[in-house]
Structure formats: C-alpha cells, structure tokens
Design a protein around this motif. Structure first.
Motif, PDB file in Angstrom:
ATOM      1  N   SER A 110      -2.898  -8.699  -2.962  1.00 37.95           N
ATOM      2  CA  SER A 110      -4.124  -7.934  -2.743  1.00 37.95           C
ATOM      3  C   SER A 110      -3.831  -6.536  -2.219  1.00 37.95           C
ATOM      4  O   SER A 110      -4.531  -5.572  -2.564  1.00 37.95           O
ATOM      5  CB  SER A 110      -5.039  -8.672  -1.762  1.00 37.95           C
ATOM      6  OG  SER A 110      -4.371  -8.924  -0.538  1.00 37.95           O
ATOM      7  N   PRO A 202      -3.012  -1.819  -4.019  1.00 36.15           N
ATOM      8  CA  PRO A 202      -2.998  -0.711  -3.058  1.00 36.15           C
ATOM      9  C   PRO A 202      -1.762  -0.786  -2.169  1.00 36.15           C
ATOM     10  O   PRO A 202      -1.387  -1.865  -1.704  1.00 36.15           O
ATOM     11  CB  PRO A 202      -4.280  -0.939  -2.247  1.00 36.15           C
ATOM     12  CG  PRO A 202      -5.140  -1.810  -3.099  1.00 36.15           C
ATOM     13  CD  PRO A 202      -4.203  -2.678  -3.871  1.00 36.15           C
ATOM     14  N   ARG A 230      -0.698   5.462  -0.285  1.00 41.60           N
ATOM     15  CA  ARG A 230      -0.987   6.148   0.971  1.00 41.60           C
ATOM     16  C   ARG A 230       0.303   6.217   1.778  1.00 41.60           C
ATOM     17  O   ARG A 230       1.030   5.227   1.874  1.00 41.60           O
ATOM     18  CB  ARG A 230      -2.061   5.405   1.760  1.00 41.60           C
ATOM     19  CG  ARG A 230      -2.490   6.113   3.034  1.00 41.60           C
ATOM     20  CD  ARG A 230      -3.580   5.350   3.752  1.00 41.60           C
ATOM     21  NE  ARG A 230      -3.940   5.998   4.987  1.00 41.60           N
ATOM     22  CZ  ARG A 230      -4.708   5.450   5.929  1.00 41.60           C
ATOM     23  NH1 ARG A 230      -5.184   4.227   5.753  1.00 41.60           N
ATOM     24  NH2 ARG A 230      -4.989   6.102   7.044  1.00 41.60           N
ATOM     25  N   HIS A 252      -2.420   0.913  12.002  1.00 46.02           N
ATOM     26  CA  HIS A 252      -2.443   1.442  10.637  1.00 46.02           C
ATOM     27  C   HIS A 252      -2.548   0.320   9.599  1.00 46.02           C
ATOM     28  O   HIS A 252      -3.241   0.466   8.582  1.00 46.02           O
ATOM     29  CB  HIS A 252      -1.201   2.294  10.375  1.00 46.02           C
ATOM     30  CG  HIS A 252      -1.190   3.590  11.111  1.00 46.02           C
ATOM     31  ND1 HIS A 252      -2.214   4.509  11.001  1.00 46.02           N
ATOM     32  CD2 HIS A 252      -0.276   4.124  11.981  1.00 46.02           C
ATOM     33  CE1 HIS A 252      -1.936   5.569  11.751  1.00 46.02           C
ATOM     34  NE2 HIS A 252      -0.775   5.358  12.351  1.00 46.02           N
ATOM     35  N   GLU A 255      -6.168  -1.006   9.657  1.00 46.84           N
ATOM     36  CA  GLU A 255      -7.091  -0.049   9.034  1.00 46.84           C
ATOM     37  C   GLU A 255      -6.951  -0.079   7.516  1.00 46.84           C
ATOM     38  O   GLU A 255      -7.948  -0.020   6.779  1.00 46.84           O
ATOM     39  CB  GLU A 255      -6.819   1.356   9.571  1.00 46.84           C
ATOM     40  CG  GLU A 255      -7.268   1.561  11.007  1.00 46.84           C
ATOM     41  CD  GLU A 255      -6.885   2.946  11.531  1.00 46.84           C
ATOM     42  OE1 GLU A 255      -6.209   3.700  10.795  1.00 46.84           O
ATOM     43  OE2 GLU A 255      -7.257   3.268  12.677  1.00 46.84           O
ATOM     44  N   PHE A 256      -5.717  -0.157   7.038  1.00 48.53           N
ATOM     45  CA  PHE A 256      -5.476  -0.175   5.604  1.00 48.53           C
ATOM     46  C   PHE A 256      -5.982  -1.481   4.994  1.00 48.53           C
ATOM     47  O   PHE A 256      -6.705  -1.465   3.987  1.00 48.53           O
ATOM     48  CB  PHE A 256      -3.977  -0.012   5.350  1.00 48.53           C
ATOM     49  CG  PHE A 256      -3.591  -0.104   3.901  1.00 48.53           C
ATOM     50  CD1 PHE A 256      -3.931   0.902   3.006  1.00 48.53           C
ATOM     51  CD2 PHE A 256      -2.866  -1.190   3.435  1.00 48.53           C
ATOM     52  CE1 PHE A 256      -3.557   0.824   1.671  1.00 48.53           C
ATOM     53  CE2 PHE A 256      -2.497  -1.281   2.108  1.00 48.53           C
ATOM     54  CZ  PHE A 256      -2.842  -0.267   1.226  1.00 48.53           C
ATOM     55  N   ARG A 258      -8.172  -3.511   6.082  1.00 50.70           N
ATOM     56  CA  ARG A 258      -9.613  -3.687   6.217  1.00 50.70           C
ATOM     57  C   ARG A 258     -10.350  -3.247   4.965  1.00 50.70           C
ATOM     58  O   ARG A 258     -11.339  -3.867   4.557  1.00 50.70           O
ATOM     59  CB  ARG A 258     -10.138  -2.913   7.423  1.00 50.70           C
ATOM     60  CG  ARG A 258     -11.623  -3.139   7.716  1.00 50.70           C
ATOM     61  CD  ARG A 258     -12.103  -2.309   8.913  1.00 50.70           C
ATOM     62  NE  ARG A 258     -11.416  -2.689  10.126  1.00 50.70           N
ATOM     63  CZ  ARG A 258     -10.639  -1.879  10.835  1.00 50.70           C
ATOM     64  NH1 ARG A 258     -10.422  -0.628  10.420  1.00 50.70           N
ATOM     65  NH2 ARG A 258     -10.074  -2.297  11.940  1.00 50.70           N
ATOM     66  N   GLY A 259      -9.873  -2.214   4.330  1.00 55.53           N
ATOM     67  CA  GLY A 259     -10.547  -1.716   3.142  1.00 55.53           C
ATOM     68  C   GLY A 259     -10.084  -2.365   1.859  1.00 55.53           C
ATOM     69  O   GLY A 259     -10.714  -2.163   0.795  1.00 55.53           O
ATOM     70  N   GLU A 260      -9.013  -3.190   1.917  1.00 59.70           N
ATOM     71  CA  GLU A 260      -8.428  -3.715   0.686  1.00 59.70           C
ATOM     72  C   GLU A 260      -8.395  -5.233   0.601  1.00 59.70           C
ATOM     73  O   GLU A 260      -8.345  -5.789  -0.503  1.00 59.70           O
ATOM     74  CB  GLU A 260      -6.989  -3.205   0.528  1.00 59.70           C
ATOM     75  CG  GLU A 260      -6.827  -1.697   0.633  1.00 59.70           C
ATOM     76  CD  GLU A 260      -7.498  -0.949  -0.513  1.00 59.70           C
ATOM     77  OE1 GLU A 260      -7.887  -1.583  -1.511  1.00 59.70           O
ATOM     78  OE2 GLU A 260      -7.632   0.298  -0.395  1.00 59.70           O
ATOM     79  N   ARG A 262      -9.831  -9.066   1.303  1.00 56.31           N
ATOM     80  CA  ARG A 262     -11.037  -9.867   1.566  1.00 56.31           C
ATOM     81  C   ARG A 262     -10.662 -11.338   1.680  1.00 56.31           C
ATOM     82  O   ARG A 262      -9.764 -11.792   0.988  1.00 56.31           O
ATOM     83  CB  ARG A 262     -12.058  -9.698   0.438  1.00 56.31           C
ATOM     84  CG  ARG A 262     -12.513  -8.258   0.236  1.00 56.31           C
ATOM     85  CD  ARG A 262     -13.399  -7.804   1.389  1.00 56.31           C
ATOM     86  NE  ARG A 262     -13.926  -6.460   1.124  1.00 56.31           N
ATOM     87  CZ  ARG A 262     -13.323  -5.337   1.540  1.00 56.31           C
ATOM     88  NH1 ARG A 262     -12.183  -5.405   2.179  1.00 56.31           N
ATOM     89  NH2 ARG A 262     -13.861  -4.160   1.296  1.00 56.31           N
TER      90      ARG A 262
END
Length: 262
Positions: A110, A202, A230, A252, A255-256, A258-260, A262
């Motif tokens: 993921s 990602p 990133r 870090h 944060e990374f 969290r957006g990618e 699930r």
C-alpha cells in the motif's frame, strides 16, 4: 515467535492492531533496531518486525545468496501471516528490500517508507563490503560493531548519547558473522536502477544529511528516479535514523502513511 519459511525460521515480533505495517532492518541489525519506534507506530498499526535471514534470532539452513532471497523471505512471511497487502518500512539494506519487494509485488504494497535506503552499490563500496565480510569471518563481530558505530553515527551523537551508542553497538556485536558476511555480498551486488521507475506504490525516502554509508546525494538520486517519490532529509542526522532520530522517523512515517494506508 518463530515462523517457518523456506529454509528459514524467521523470528517475528508483533504489536498493536490496525492496518499491517512490516518493518525490515538493515545489515547487522535485528528487530532490536526498532525498539524506540515500534511502540509509537503500533498505536495506529499492526506492527510486524522480523529478523533477516542470517541475523538476530532467525534460524536458517543457508545464508542469503541474493536480494531475491530476502524479498522471497518477505513474501513467504506475508503468506504465512495471511496478509494480502501491507505497508512497508525498511532501514538501510531493509530499505532496499522493501523497494525491491514493491517492484516485484506491487499489488501487495500500500505504501513504502525507505530510511537511508540504498538502490545501487558503487564500485568502491563493493571492495569495502568484501573487506568487511572477510573481517567478520576472520575476527568476529566486535570489530564490525566498532566500524558500524564509527561510520553510522555522527561524532556529535556518539558524544551526546553514549547509552544509545552502547545499545546499538551491542546489537551489531551480537550478530552472526556468516550471516553478516553473506548480506555484505547481497549489498555489493545491489542495483535497483532498472526497477525504480516501475514502482507504483507511494514512496517516502527519509534520509540523514550526514549519512556516511548511504550519502544524501545518492538518496536524492534514488528519489528522483521514483515517480512521485516524497523525499525528506534530516539535518544533522547520520545513517542510523531509528536510533538517532526516532521521534522524527515516527512522525514523518505516520504523516505519510496517514494519507496512503487504510
């Protein structure tokens, strides 16, 4: 716990619940390298850490012969745990393992965080790795541990954190010389340059500005070759980010992910 794979009884630690996140350590390390980051990560994820073939408490009938051996071990581990899709976080050699695994098994990943992750070994490094392997086999892990401390940790960190330095040194010194030497050979043959452009998950690359083992310039080149990667550089940090800057690594990564994830 020990999980039987193909010619490997992998030592595995688990904590937390939620989406699965697998941690892969680097050369000379073990699950102990994650001691300051695993619990904070486990507040949001099911964190799974394991010892690479030939290192830590894993037991093997044969050391790693190639990077493909290590990615194969990771695939079998996910299969045994019944995990179809995971997030991956790898340090140093572990960073190369998670990048290579993502190239091979995109559908199972993921998101990826590579910390001080190499993607290719230059010629001068290959000679150095051959010398290190010979030293480990001839003299054991004590001189190897001293080398890891000297090259992996900046002088300012060594002076300010003698307790952490002693713990890190003990992790390396407790390693298996044969397993270590085999992994030196794996890194010497490392070349992911033809695969970085194929990565579809990602990717975040987290790098120490003062890293003397995987130079920041090399990490930036790796990031540039990965579409949408990133890249973050930690000022004043060396190679052993999980020991030098655990709060930054956790922050870090969370944060990374969290957006990618699930």
């Amino acid at each position: 716990m020990l999980i039987e794979l193909d010619g490997l009884e992998a030592y595995v630690e688990e904590r937390g619940s939620g989406p699965p996140l697998v941690l892969v350590h680097g050369l000379g390390g073990s699950t102990a390298i994650w001691q300051m980051v695993a619990d904070p990560l486990a507040e949001r994820y099911r964190v799974i850490a394991y010892d690479l073939r030939g290192l830590g408490r894993s037991r093997t009938t044969g050391p790693a012969g190639s990077l493909g051996t290590l990615t194969g071990d990771l695939r079998l581990l996910l299969d045994r745990l019944g995990l179809d899709r995971v997030a991956l976080l790898g340090h140093s050699l572990g960073g190369a393992v998670v990048l290579a695994f993502t190239a091979e098994h995109a559908e199972r990943v993921s998101a990826v965080v590579g910390v001080a992750a190499p993607s290719v070994s230059p010629e001068e490094q290959r000679a150095h790795l051959a010398e290190r392997a010979a030293t480990a086999l001839r003299d054991g892990m004590e001189p190897i541990a001293a080398l890891h401390v000297e090259r992996g940790l900046p002088e300012a960190f060594r002076d300010a954190h003698p307790g952490d330095v002693a713990v890190y040194r003990s992790i390396i010194a407790g390693g298996n010389p044969t397993g270590y030497a085999a992994l030196c050979g794996v890194i010497a043959d490392l070349d992911l340059s033809g695969h970085l452009g194929t990565l579809r998950a990602p990717v975040l690359l987290l790098q120490g500005e003062l890293d003397a083992i995987v130079p920041a310039a090399a990490a930036r080149a790796t990031a540039a070759a990965i579409d949408g990667c990133r890249y973050l550089e930690l000022e004043g940090c060396g190679h052993v980010v999980p020991f030098e800057r655990p709060p930054d690594l956790v922050r870090h990564a969370l944060e990374f992910f969290r957006g990618e994830v699930r």
